[in-house]
Structures are given as structure tokens and as C-alpha cells.
Enzyme design. Structure first.
Site, short mmCIF file in Angstrom:
data_model
loop_
_atom_site.label_atom_id
_atom_site.label_comp_id
_atom_site.label_asym_id
_atom_site.label_seq_id
_atom_site.Cartn_x
_atom_site.Cartn_y
_atom_site.Cartn_z
N ASP A 9 0.87 -1.17 0.00
CA ASP A 9 0.00 0.00 0.00
C ASP A 9 0.92 1.22 0.00
OD1 ASP A 9 -2.26 1.68 0.34
OD2 ASP A 9 -2.02 1.61 2.51
N ASP A 11 -0.32 4.96 1.11
CA ASP A 11 -0.67 5.87 2.20
C ASP A 11 -0.68 5.12 3.53
OD1 ASP A 11 -1.46 8.41 0.71
OD2 ASP A 11 -2.66 6.90 -0.31
N SER A 108 -2.99 1.25 -4.31
CA SER A 108 -3.19 2.46 -3.51
C SER A 108 -4.54 3.10 -3.80
CB SER A 108 -2.07 3.46 -3.80
OG SER A 108 -2.32 4.69 -3.14
N LYS A 141 -11.05 0.14 -1.76
CA LYS A 141 -10.94 -0.68 -0.57
C LYS A 141 -12.11 -0.36 0.37
CE LYS A 141 -5.90 -0.39 -0.96
NZ LYS A 141 -4.64 0.09 -0.34
N ASP A 166 -1.86 -0.92 6.31
CA ASP A 166 -1.94 -0.26 7.61
C ASP A 166 -3.35 -0.08 8.12
OD1 ASP A 166 -2.48 3.14 7.19
OD2 ASP A 166 -2.23 1.80 5.48
#
Length: 219
Positions: A9, A11, A108, A141, A166
Site C-alpha cells: 500500500d 498511504d 493504492s 478498498k 496499515d
């Protein structure tokens, strides 16, 4: 099945961008007389460009179009990144370390222009064999579309991929795609407990993410 690819990922994994996104979007909403709700930031994490722009234009602000929101917010983000890129500790080293181990992909929620800008400023663009923005797929997502598209472009099965994430939505997305997930939670926006349980391993930072770890956690 052995590990065939590692998918990052962006960010919250390579750059500490969520505080920047929140600051820029909060200010944008406030400047236009909108209302920022208690759960807004959590809802926005993982949304594609079309999704978050529509949410801001429909639920938070009156009198703007989603297209206008997307253009103006992304332009402000681009200016912030050009001035100072919030790189997380160990980001470049982790990318280079894992690129020597297996092919790399990136999935992303950032728009394409910001993905290319960040990877270029980090000097690692050439190390990623496939990168996907969720603005390029049907659903952001926590749906698996972005991760499945990266795997397809890498020409590897999703089950052969290890994803590094994250956020709650990111972990859910990679897990729904059938990938093994290494979670690196950000203290400001920790994943929900049910999402974190989907991860095969929870790391304290990128320095922990080695080829040996990736191989050991892959199911």
C-alpha cells in the site's frame, strides 16, 4: 504456494499521508461551509477518488460537484507533496530490500498523479512492476478490486502475494483478494480489531519487514 510477489500500500505504509489528506480535506470542507462528521476520516480511508469526492460533495458540502472536489483537493495534495513528502522511516530501504527478493506491486487509494509523484520523489518507480490506483478499478478498498488487478498485471495468483497494509479497509481488501497480509498499524488511525485479526503478522515498522519475515508468514 511460495511467495511470488510483494504488494505495498502507499498511504500509511510508505508515506505518512493520512494526516495530510485529513488536513487538506477538512480545510476544504470548512472553507466551503461544510460539516466534518466524527467518522468522516475513517470512512474516507481506502475510498477511491470517485468515492471520496462523491461523499464530500453529497454528504459534507453543498453546491459543488464531485469532479470539482476531486480536482481541487488533489491539486492541493500535489502542492503539499512537492513541498515536503512525509516519508515514513525505512520506506525506501524496505522497497529496495524486498525488490531484490520478489517482484513488487502497489495497490493504492491515491490517484494516479500522486502515486507517480511519490514513487518518483522516493526514487523507486522502476522497482515496481505494477501499480494500481483504485480510481482505475470499479471499487475501492475494502473491496479486493485493486489488489486483484495488481496480481493480474504481475501475472501471479493472488494467493502467491503478500500485501503490506496499515488500515482496516486496506487489510480487508488484501485479505478479500486472497493474499497474506502484514499489517503495520499507524497509531493515529489503528485498524479495527476484527480487521487486524485478518493479518498474518503485525509489525511495528517497515524495518521489520524482511524477506525472511515475508516468507515465514505466507500461508
Amino acid at each position: 504456494m511460495p511467495v511470488q510477489a510483494v504488494i505495498f500500500d502507499l498511504d500509511g505504509v510508505l508515506i505518512d499521508s493520512e494526516p495530510v489528506w485529513e488536513e487538506v480535506r477538512r480545510a476544504y470542507v470548512a472553507d466551503r461551509g461544510g460539516r466534518w462528521l466524527p467518522d468522516t476520516q475513517e470512512r474516507l480511508m481506502g475510498m477511491s477518488t470517485d468515492e471520496w469526492a462523491e461523499y464530500l460533495a453529497t454528504d459534507l458540502i453543498d453546491g459543488v460537484t464531485a469532479e470539482q472536489v476531486a480536482y481541487e483537493v488533489i491539486d492541493q495534495m500535489e502542492q503539499r507533496y512537492e513541498t515536503e513528502l512525509p516519508v515514513l522511516p525505512g520506506a525506501e530501504a524496505a522497497v529496495r530490500r524486498l525488490a531484490e527478493y520478489r517482484p513488487l506491486g502497489l495497490a493504492s487509494s491515491s490517484p494516479r498523479i500522486l502515486i507517480d509523484l511519490v514513487l518518483g520523489k522516493l526514487g523507486v518507480s522502476s522497482l515496481f512492476r505494477a501499480t494500481v490506483s483504485t480510481e482505475e478499478v470499479d471499487r475501492g478498498k475494502p473491496e479486493p478490486d485493486g489488489y486483484l488487478t495488481v496480481a493480474a498485471r504481475l501475472e501471479v495468483p493472488p494467493g502467491g502475494c503478500v500485501a503490506i497494509e496499515d488500515s482496516s479497509n486496506g487489510i480487508r481488501s488484501a485479505h478479500a483478494a486472497g493474499m497474506t497480509v502484514i499489517a503495520i498499524p499507524r497509531p493515529a488511525h489503528p485498524p479495527a480489531p476484527d480487521a487486524l485479526r485478518l493479518a498474518a503478522h503485525v509489525a511495528g515498522g517497515l524495518d521489520e519487514v524482511t524477506p525472511e519475515l515475508v516468507a515465514s508468514v505466507h500461508r
